[in-house]
Design a protein around this motif. Sequence first.
Motif, PDB file in Angstrom:
ATOM      1  N   ALA A   1      -6.421  -9.278  -1.325  1.00 11.08           N
ATOM      2  CA  ALA A   1      -5.180  -9.701  -0.662  1.00 11.08           C
ATOM      3  C   ALA A   1      -4.188 -10.199  -1.714  1.00 11.08           C
ATOM      4  CB  ALA A   1      -5.465 -10.794   0.363  1.00 11.08           C
ATOM      5  N   CYS A   2      -3.509  -9.245  -2.359  1.00 10.91           N
ATOM      6  CA  CYS A   2      -2.556  -9.568  -3.415  1.00 10.91           C
ATOM      7  C   CYS A   2      -1.224  -8.906  -3.077  1.00 10.91           C
ATOM      8  CB  CYS A   2      -3.091  -9.086  -4.759  1.00 10.91           C
ATOM      9  SG  CYS A   2      -3.442  -7.316  -4.809  1.00 10.91           S
ATOM     10  N   GLY A   3      -0.321  -8.825  -4.053  1.00 13.99           N
ATOM     11  CA  GLY A   3       0.973  -8.211  -3.833  1.00 13.99           C
ATOM     12  C   GLY A   3       0.855  -6.771  -3.359  1.00 13.99           C
ATOM     13  N   SER A   4       1.602  -6.428  -2.324  1.00 13.26           N
ATOM     14  CA  SER A   4       1.661  -5.107  -1.685  1.00 13.26           C
ATOM     15  C   SER A   4       0.392  -4.761  -0.908  1.00 13.26           C
ATOM     16  CB  SER A   4       1.947  -3.990  -2.707  1.00 13.26           C
ATOM     17  OG  SER A   4       0.793  -3.640  -3.465  1.00 13.26           O
ATOM     18  N   ALA A   5      -0.573  -5.673  -0.806  1.00 12.27           N
ATOM     19  CA  ALA A   5      -1.831  -5.369  -0.115  1.00 12.27           C
ATOM     20  C   ALA A   5      -1.602  -5.094   1.368  1.00 12.27           C
ATOM     21  CB  ALA A   5      -2.817  -6.525  -0.294  1.00 12.27           C
ATOM     22  N   HIS A   6      -0.687  -5.837   1.996  1.00  6.32           N
ATOM     23  CA  HIS A   6      -0.458  -5.630   3.425  1.00  6.32           C
ATOM     24  C   HIS A   6       0.234  -4.287   3.675  1.00  6.32           C
ATOM     25  CE1 HIS A   6      -1.752  -9.647   4.714  1.00  6.32           C
ATOM     26  NE2 HIS A   6      -1.189 -10.090   3.615  1.00  6.32           N
ATOM     27  N   TRP A   7       1.107  -3.874   2.757  1.00 10.02           N
ATOM     28  CA  TRP A   7       1.726  -2.546   2.892  1.00 10.02           C
ATOM     29  C   TRP A   7       0.667  -1.464   2.771  1.00 10.02           C
ATOM     30  CZ3 TRP A   7       2.065   1.861  -0.069  1.00 10.02           C
ATOM     31  CH2 TRP A   7       2.982   2.828   0.355  1.00 10.02           C
ATOM     32  N   TRP A   8      -0.225  -1.621   1.787  1.00 14.64           N
ATOM     33  CA  TRP A   8      -1.300  -0.640   1.615  1.00 14.64           C
ATOM     34  C   TRP A   8      -2.245  -0.660   2.814  1.00 14.64           C
ATOM     35  CZ3 TRP A   8      -1.653   3.488  -1.103  1.00 14.64           C
ATOM     36  CH2 TRP A   8      -0.973   3.612  -2.315  1.00 14.64           C
ATOM     37  N   ALA A   9      -2.482  -1.817   3.386  1.00 13.71           N
ATOM     38  CA  ALA A   9      -3.356  -1.897   4.561  1.00 13.71           C
ATOM     39  C   ALA A   9      -2.776  -1.077   5.713  1.00 13.71           C
ATOM     40  CB  ALA A   9      -3.542  -3.358   4.975  1.00 13.71           C
ATOM     41  N   ARG A  10      -1.466  -1.200   5.932  1.00 17.96           N
ATOM     42  CA  ARG A  10      -0.843  -0.413   6.996  1.00 17.96           C
ATOM     43  C   ARG A  10      -0.841   1.072   6.659  1.00 17.96           C
ATOM     44  NH1 ARG A  10       2.890  -4.757   6.577  1.00 17.96           N
ATOM     45  NH2 ARG A  10       4.382  -3.415   5.497  1.00 17.96           N
ATOM     46  N   LYS A  11      -0.606   1.405   5.406  1.00 19.51           N
ATOM     47  CA  LYS A  11      -0.560   2.809   4.995  1.00 19.51           C
ATOM     48  C   LYS A  11      -1.927   3.465   5.132  1.00 19.51           C
ATOM     49  CE  LYS A  11       1.672   6.280   3.060  1.00 19.51           C
ATOM     50  NZ  LYS A  11       2.850   6.913   3.706  1.00 19.51           N
ATOM     51  N   ILE A  12      -2.968   2.782   4.691  1.00 13.99           N
ATOM     52  CA  ILE A  12      -4.319   3.356   4.746  1.00 13.99           C
ATOM     53  C   ILE A  12      -4.818   3.405   6.186  1.00 13.99           C
ATOM     54  CG2 ILE A  12      -6.706   2.986   4.006  1.00 13.99           C
ATOM     55  CD1 ILE A  12      -5.582   1.738   1.430  1.00 13.99           C
ATOM     56  N   ALA A  13      -4.476   2.391   6.986  1.00 16.48           N
ATOM     57  CA  ALA A  13      -4.878   2.401   8.395  1.00 16.48           C
ATOM     58  C   ALA A  13      -4.235   3.574   9.133  1.00 16.48           C
ATOM     59  CB  ALA A  13      -4.500   1.084   9.059  1.00 16.48           C
ATOM     60  N   ALA A  14      -3.005   3.945   8.731  1.00 16.97           N
ATOM     61  CA  ALA A  14      -2.345   5.087   9.364  1.00 16.97           C
ATOM     62  C   ALA A  14      -3.066   6.397   9.059  1.00 16.97           C
ATOM     63  CB  ALA A  14      -0.894   5.171   8.890  1.00 16.97           C
ATOM     64  N   LEU A  15      -3.855   6.424   7.983  1.00 19.22           N
ATOM     65  CA  LEU A  15      -4.635   7.616   7.635  1.00 19.22           C
ATOM     66  C   LEU A  15      -5.965   7.660   8.391  1.00 19.22           C
ATOM     67  CD1 LEU A  15      -4.033   7.640   3.766  1.00 19.22           C
ATOM     68  CD2 LEU A  15      -2.882   9.033   5.494  1.00 19.22           C
TER      69      LEU A  15
END
Length: 341
Positions: free
Chosen positions: A53-67
């Motif tokens: 849980a670091c910088g940009s982690a929440h953006w990556w979480a949403r991006k990967i969940a969309a996959l």
Amino acid sequence: MATTTYGLDISKRVFQMYWIEDETGEFANRRFNKQQLIEFLGLRQTGRVALEACGSAHWWARKIAALGHTVVLLHARFIRPFVQNNKTDATDARAIWTAAQQPGMRFVAPKTEEQQTMLALHRMRSLLIKSRTMQVNQLRGLLYEFGVTLKAGRVAGLTEFREHLPQIEELMPPTLFCALGDQLRHISMLDDEIKKLERQLGVWRRQEDACRRVAAIPGIGPLTATALVATIGDPTAFKSGRELAAYLGLVPRQTGTGGKIRLGGITKRGDSYLRMLLIHGARAVLFKSRRKTAWCEQVLQRRPVNVAAVALANKMARTARAVLAHNRTYQADYEGLKPSM
């Protein structure tokens, strides 16, 4: 069928991923760039991706969940014990993979884009307030060097300065007085920017049902409500109200050995900004509210004011978690059901 777990170490341009192939049992530790990572995860069978849980982690979480993958976020403190040998991207990815599979591991709830936006507005407002405070304090100091003192308080001091501009101009060198006028206008600009951000936060508070329900709790105003809802994210990620209070650093620090436990001051872990808002809200209830509950009166009689304020902030956080997690509205006289012995 077993679900593949991936340990992903992210940075600005380099992304390291560690996993074990289910069919062959082969270890893999590969490096990707941003586009390669997205394409790789898009082709892989859905699995479980763990990130720090670091910088940009929440953006990556949403991006990967969309996959189609399941995403879990871990606090860096829980990953560090599993780093072997020297710290590198490869060892960090393996440490994340190992930590994610530990029994009882606690995870950070991914935030939505809207929640991240609100937290960004809070950070911008906080920085503007800090800058405004510095400007006002400098203005006071410079005026004091020439024998001018202002009333205590930002609003009262600036009002007095504006009302006595002709008299102050006679006491100040022209060059300095002109510069102070520019500084006063800059303070006014900061006031306008702060009010604009507060209006944007107020719009979200009125639109978001969770914010409206939390704002009904005494001591929680518009700013605290929006910051609390955006910071918590998914309230069910916390097992209890005490876990949320511990996350915000509002519980006593515990140290113990040999069966003896000692309680100290609060831990002050977690989000210091949200903890500050809750404690200020608790102080407002203790000092200004005309309808303090019996619980508040009892705590004030038994404990110092600062301790009572922190205790009430703890109670407010627990109440907010209960309201959000159980989808209820706040009731002042509500009494929870105690489990039977």
